[in-house]
Motif scaffolding. Sequence first.
Motif, PDB file in Angstrom:
ATOM      1  N   THR A 210      11.566  -7.327  -6.078  1.00 47.08           N
ATOM      2  CA  THR A 210      10.227  -6.505  -6.572  1.00 47.08           C
ATOM      3  C   THR A 210       9.168  -6.833  -5.755  1.00 47.08           C
ATOM      4  O   THR A 210       8.473  -5.828  -5.301  1.00 47.08           O
TER       5      THR A 210
ATOM      6  N   ALA B  14       4.945  -2.078 -11.672  1.00 52.07           N
ATOM      7  CA  ALA B  14       6.245  -2.801 -11.311  1.00 52.07           C
ATOM      8  C   ALA B  14       5.939  -4.366 -11.532  1.00 52.07           C
ATOM      9  O   ALA B  14       6.827  -5.003 -12.038  1.00 52.07           O
TER      10      ALA B  14
ATOM     11  N   VAL C 167       8.201  -6.583 -14.236  1.00 51.90           N
ATOM     12  CA  VAL C 167       9.203  -7.343 -13.878  1.00 51.90           C
ATOM     13  C   VAL C 167       9.323  -8.294 -14.445  1.00 51.90           C
ATOM     14  O   VAL C 167      10.558  -9.118 -14.703  1.00 51.90           O
TER      15      VAL C 167
ATOM     16  N   LYS D 232      14.118  -2.830 -14.502  1.00 55.10           N
ATOM     17  CA  LYS D 232      12.941  -1.738 -14.816  1.00 55.10           C
ATOM     18  C   LYS D 232      11.769  -1.978 -13.665  1.00 55.10           C
ATOM     19  O   LYS D 232      11.298  -0.823 -12.961  1.00 55.10           O
ATOM     20  N   GLY D 233      11.263  -3.215 -13.560  1.00 53.23           N
ATOM     21  CA  GLY D 233      10.429  -3.688 -12.781  1.00 53.23           C
ATOM     22  C   GLY D 233      10.701  -3.184 -11.238  1.00 53.23           C
ATOM     23  O   GLY D 233      10.016  -2.615 -10.482  1.00 53.23           O
ATOM     24  N   TYR D 234      11.824  -3.516 -10.800  1.00 56.11           N
ATOM     25  CA  TYR D 234      12.516  -3.297  -9.523  1.00 56.11           C
ATOM     26  C   TYR D 234      12.512  -1.713  -9.204  1.00 56.11           C
ATOM     27  O   TYR D 234      12.130  -1.389  -8.222  1.00 56.11           O
TER      28      TYR D 234
ATOM     29  N   LEU E  57      10.746   0.743 -10.558  1.00 56.45           N
ATOM     30  CA  LEU E  57       9.311   1.035 -10.438  1.00 56.45           C
ATOM     31  C   LEU E  57       8.855   0.793  -9.036  1.00 56.45           C
ATOM     32  O   LEU E  57       8.289   1.649  -8.432  1.00 56.45           O
ATOM     33  N   ALA E  58       9.090  -0.378  -8.521  1.00 51.39           N
ATOM     34  CA  ALA E  58       8.845  -0.902  -7.114  1.00 51.39           C
ATOM     35  C   ALA E  58       9.325   0.173  -6.422  1.00 51.39           C
ATOM     36  O   ALA E  58       8.636   0.618  -5.320  1.00 51.39           O
TER      37      ALA E  58
END
Length: 757
Positions: free
Chosen positions: A197, A248, A252, A258-260, A262-263
């Motif tokens: 991320t 993101a 993370v 989810k963070g990845y 969003l990235a």
Amino acid sequence: MESREGRLIATLQSAGVPFDACGCGDDLSPYKVAIFLSNKGFKFEERIRNVEDFIRAGGKALFFCEAPSPAIYDLLAVVPKGTVKPEPARQLEKICFTKGDRRALPGLPQEILLERFIWQRPAAMSILSHVEAKTEGAAIGKWQDAANQDAGYPAIILSPHGAFITQAFFFRINEDTVMAMMALLGHFVPNLWEDATRNVVAAGVGDLSYYHPLDEVEKRIAEREAKGQALSKSKALLVESKALMGKALKAVGRNPVKGYALARQAKEAAENAYFYSFPSKAGELRGIYIGGHGGHEWEQIVRVAKENGFNAVFPCAPGIREVLREVGQPSTRGTFGEAFAALSNRIEIAHQYGMAFHIENGFSLYEPPMDRAANSQGQKGRDCKNPEEARWPCFSSTRNRDIMKRHLSRCAELFDVDGLDLDGARYASENQCYCELCKENFERDAKVTLANWPDDVLAAPHRDAFQKWRIDLVTSLLADEIVPAVKKIKPWVMISTCARDEGLGVGQDNRAWLEQGIVDFVHLMNYIHNLELFKRKSAKLIAWGDGGPSQVCVMGNVLPSPVKLVDFVEATRSLGADGFTLYAYSGTEFDEVLLAALRKGITREDTVPAYLNPEVRFDFKGLAPSFPRVAFRESQPISVNVTLSTQSNGRKPIGRAKGRIELETVSGERVAALSEIEASPEHPAALSVTLPPLTKGIYRMAVHGTLTFKDNSTRAFAARSRFIHVQDMAKLMTDDLSALSFLLENPTSKKTGPGTP
């Protein structure tokens, strides 16, 4: 990058995953995960044991190929059942994942489609490993066929020691394949989600060092807006990208998947901002060279290319080759009529979509068999080193030259083509041709007697003369025989060649062909994926064309990323190329995602190639005496006579041509608006315009306007002059590439004097 290894590397780079590439015999102990794409390197038992020991010691292995030993199958909880080559009725179209699969491997997409290519194929790879899972393993994902029915084969076998993947499903680099790879890797290395991320966010736009970072894209957008270009979409996407990047990084730590995700969304928004920031250029040739494909897919190929702003196709496929082998002689084969009709139908379909059709002609394909370049077995000297060289023709053979001329003339006569693209107008390599006919003809033309053939022409005293003789053979074939014969039949048919970088070494004088206008344009076969090297090689070709008949090809099978493709195409424009051709050899290099990236900016507006323009002349006054290029000193007054007529290579008669005269940079951006001009068949137009004082750089005159045909239909056109070099004259006189070197060193130097908008 055409290899599976190259695609895997590009996938990992896109995913932001740190990795090393090593051989199968290397020490694997420093790594947490090892990915294997082939078992060909496991020729020694010691290497197999190294992999087994790596897995037993806690390392995780991902196999996208047959395992090299039963022990590895056991460790991966796999029961091998052999391989399967799906029948056409059971095409492997996609992999579907259930909710249970996604719980087992967080981050998996719902499905992975393999068929996103312009042309459809039964499967990305036709061989599937047929396996079952042991008790300690789990089958993840199922293959489905074209009718969305379960094909009966699992996609992944997951075990505590790694995973066995039944096919290399990361065949194209898109969000689904990247997320699937991350789901596999993240399962075995949980902290990889957070690391990847941060890497994706840090990368901004692009995956490799020579891509433009996010702040540079923002600067580019601001510069273009200052010139009056509306880039609100790009600006909005940049704002969205930055917001997603912040989200993101916050997410993370709590939810790595989810963070990845969003990235990845932030990266996509930044890339789209980059794509939309480029203007569309009028009057350029936008071609796709198409390799192996079936005739039933032709309309889809043409339609998708047209929808994405392309205007020319250069097909070379088995069906076409069959026809090309026969058109130069009376047909004796029963299949000729069917093949002839199929090719004619493809041309008709291309024209229905407004696409130019350029037949690719390989000189090594003709029948009846030509006098070949291969030496006889055991002959002293340079024998051809591979079968491909042995198929190449001898250009000193009068019989061969007659066949080539007859072949291309018949192509122009029999088919409604827009161009003939000559691939093979050269020798296969410096290793040939040294046949007895070459010896006899060289001795006659050079008025020498050679006692030791071919040694006497491989080194002094006759090497240089022999090399020039070979070059002259190919040049005269084009200039004196093929081009006049084709143009006599259909003057509008464009003659192009595929240029090898080494050029003179294989008897191909690209410089002379461009400078003398022997051919209409040239493709540079640039099989490289380093942007700076690509630009240097391209600059040489464009310098020889000097803004005239030259273009540069961008090799699609080495450009798997949309950002990379856009970067390379834009590089050709920055150097002044008036066209580009994307090559797809195997029929799997280009999908609609790649072409859509160009459509967002570079090919946003449809256009027609410059060779279909009305006749426009730019006659410069006050040129330096005896200098072959349009060159002036800095701030020197420049006057130009511009003439416009309604004559053209187009097939429809023009009733009126009306346009505006402009001064541009070599990439096509307007520097100054100068005047308007209008012509009809009865009244050709002629105007004298004065350019504003110019600082050092390279410029072009252009006429942008509208054609009104006699049937009252209309279309836009753009015609450009050769390069206007405003340089240090002493340097330019001694180094005719200095102007392009100036561009390479100062790509944004576009300042001018009064008149700059």
